[in-house]
Design a protein around this motif. Structure first.
Motif, PDB file in Angstrom:
ATOM      1  N   PRO A 179       0.838  -1.207   0.000  1.00 21.88           N
ATOM      2  CA  PRO A 179       0.000   0.000   0.000  1.00 21.88           C
ATOM      3  C   PRO A 179       0.875   1.260   0.000  1.00 21.88           C
ATOM      4  N   PRO A 183      -4.664   5.624   3.604  1.00 25.46           N
ATOM      5  CA  PRO A 183      -5.927   4.889   3.475  1.00 25.46           C
ATOM      6  C   PRO A 183      -5.727   3.486   2.905  1.00 25.46           C
ATOM      7  N   ALA A 184      -4.827   3.344   1.939  1.00 27.90           N
ATOM      8  CA  ALA A 184      -4.567   2.011   1.391  1.00 27.90           C
ATOM      9  C   ALA A 184      -3.924   1.108   2.440  1.00 27.90           C
ATOM     10  N   LEU A 186      -4.517   1.240   5.637  1.00 28.84           N
ATOM     11  CA  LEU A 186      -5.610   0.825   6.510  1.00 28.84           C
ATOM     12  C   LEU A 186      -6.403  -0.312   5.870  1.00 28.84           C
ATOM     13  N   ASP A 187      -6.715  -0.174   4.599  1.00 30.09           N
ATOM     14  CA  ASP A 187      -7.466  -1.237   3.916  1.00 30.09           C
ATOM     15  C   ASP A 187      -6.671  -2.536   3.918  1.00 30.09           C
ATOM     16  N   TRP A 188      -5.360  -2.439   3.664  1.00 29.86           N
ATOM     17  CA  TRP A 188      -4.527  -3.640   3.648  1.00 29.86           C
ATOM     18  C   TRP A 188      -4.458  -4.269   5.036  1.00 29.86           C
ATOM     19  N   ARG A 190      -6.683  -4.141   7.398  1.00 26.60           N
ATOM     20  CA  ARG A 190      -7.960  -4.812   7.676  1.00 26.60           C
ATOM     21  C   ARG A 190      -7.989  -6.205   7.035  1.00 26.60           C
ATOM     22  N   ALA A 191      -7.435  -6.283   5.823  1.00 29.87           N
ATOM     23  CA  ALA A 191      -7.450  -7.565   5.105  1.00 29.87           C
ATOM     24  C   ALA A 191      -6.352  -8.509   5.579  1.00 29.87           C
ATOM     25  N   ASP A 246      -9.097   3.298  13.720  1.00 24.96           N
ATOM     26  CA  ASP A 246      -9.453   2.206  12.813  1.00 24.96           C
ATOM     27  C   ASP A 246      -8.299   1.222  12.635  1.00 24.96           C
ATOM     28  N   HIS A 250      -6.050  -3.749  14.112  1.00 23.87           N
ATOM     29  CA  HIS A 250      -5.544  -4.636  13.060  1.00 23.87           C
ATOM     30  C   HIS A 250      -4.024  -4.725  13.055  1.00 23.87           C
TER      31      HIS A 250
END
Length: 409
Positions: A179, A183-184, A186-188, A190-191, A246, A250
């Protein structure tokens, strides 16, 4: 009493000590008369208070000490620090006790809030850096961080010796496309829960991660160049805390524990516990590969919006016992030989503070001959560095982070 940078700033700045560094006394060494400095330095012992948390750094300091000893008759003792503020608080204690000569700290690796506090509190000797013989090689135009430490003008009270810029590194065997925005990230996360962390603030690298995130998430990052209390701190930092709220569940160990330093974070990567890490040394991954600490599948990248850069400095306390010897050591650290040695990824992988067009052909060749390493980005790939925020931002976000996330949950 142990002081973090933020606690040191609160201790020094309310008025316990005021003014800039004390005016030079007649007997003080004058770097404009370099032969006299060399003569006075011979036989002195310089107690260099510097971070001692990485073997490669300790080895470089040992090498520099040997060179200065052999060439100039100056003995260098590395006083290994876990926190730079430990040395600064010692100087402050000596000042409070009236010990204005014969101080225990001769040279200190310093920058950021610690430098700002020392400068304002009158704890520094100088100015001296601009009169060092090797100052003529410093890139004061292309690397403005060498004359402004976290927005605070150095005014000759400290000398740079290394350049740094935030990078991230990842193992391509486990993470092929990392990432490149917060924001990317954070998305990574989470996954891929548990596969990312950062050192625990107030560790310097951990605080740097917070500042890097703040740069990207703040509505107007330009306000970071002004003191935090003048820029609407709560509004500027609100997106940072929302992002961390957030992200934290994670993180590695669900954010209930953090590595205490950059080397501990690197070890987590080496052990396969995390897939992504932050560094303030563009050559760190290549150095770790060369040293067998990381596999050769590790690579380095930067974020799309740019990353924070700064210089590492050395400063001389106002009451240092071996000021001439300290200047000799600082001048050696600015030499093309020492700078090229530090940039070698097999040694440190640090960026140089020198301007190549100011060097003699033989000295330029030292740098041109370097193989910067399999995981090191070229200057073009690294891109321009974002300036460090004013030191007050680090002080406040460290305290707020500790209150929000730093206690056991």
């Amino acid at each position: 009493m142990r002081l973090t940078a933020s606690r040191l700033a609160r201790a020094c700045l309310p008025g316990l000590l005021t003014g800039l560094a004390l005016p030079a006394l007649a007997a003080d060494p004058d770097p404009a008369d370099w032969p006299a400095v060399l003569a006075e330095a011979r036989g002195q012992t310089v107690y260099w208070n510097a971070w001692g948390g990485a073997a490669a750094t300790n080895d470089f300091i040992r090498w520099a000490a040997g060179q200065v000893g052999d060439r100039y008759g100056v003995t260098v003792e590395h006083v290994k620090l876990a926190d730079t503020a430990d040395a600064v608080s010692r100087v402050l204690a000596e000042k409070t006790a009236g010990k204005d000569t014969g101080g225990a700290v001769d040279l200190v690796w310093i920058n950021g809030a610690n430098f700002a506090a020392m400068k304002e509190a009158g704890l520094l000797f100088g100015p001296w850096a601009g009169d060092l013989p090797n100052w003529r090689f410093v890139d004061t135009v292309g690397k403005p961080a060498v004359t402004a430490d976290f927005t605070v003008p150095t005014d000759g009270f400290e000398a740079p010796w290394a350049m740094a810029q935030v990078v991230f590194y990842h193992d391509t065997a486990r993470l092929g496309d990392p990432p490149r925005t917060m924001p990317a990230l954070l998305d990574w996360a989470r996954a891929h829960p548990g596969r990312f962390t950062y050192p625990q603030p107030p560790d310097f690298l951990g605080t740097t991660f917070l500042k890097q995130a703040l740069y990207e998430l703040a509505p107007d990052p330009s306000v970071l160049q002004t003191p935090a209390d003048e820029a609407g701190y709560d509004a500027v930092t609100a997106p940072l805390w929302a992002f961390l709220d957030d992200l934290t569940p994670h993180l590695w160990r669900q954010g209930r524990a953090y590595p205490q330093s950059g080397p501990q974070q690197l070890q987590l990567m080496a052990d396969g516990e995390i897939d992504l890490a932050i560094s303030f040394s563009p050559g760190e991954a290549s150095t770790a590969i060369a040293n067998g600490q990381l596999p050769d599948t590790v690579r380095t990248f930067v974020l799309e919006g740019g990353t924070i850069g700064n210089a590492s400095f050395v400063a001389i306390p106002y009451n240092a016992s071996a000021r001439a010897g300290a200047m000799v050591l600082a001048n050696f650290l600015l030499s093309p030989e020492a700078q090229a040695h530090a940039q070698d990824p097999d040694i440190l992988g640090y960026g140089t503070v020198l301007a190549m067009d100011k060097l003699a052909p033989d000295d330029r060749a030292r740098f041109e001959a370097l193989d910067l390493g399999i995981a090191t980005l070229s200057p073009a790939e690294l891109g321009p560095a974002l300036p460090e925020p004013h030191p007050s931002w680090a002080t406040r976000i460290e305290a707020d982070w500790t209150a929000r996330y730093g206690t056991a949950r």
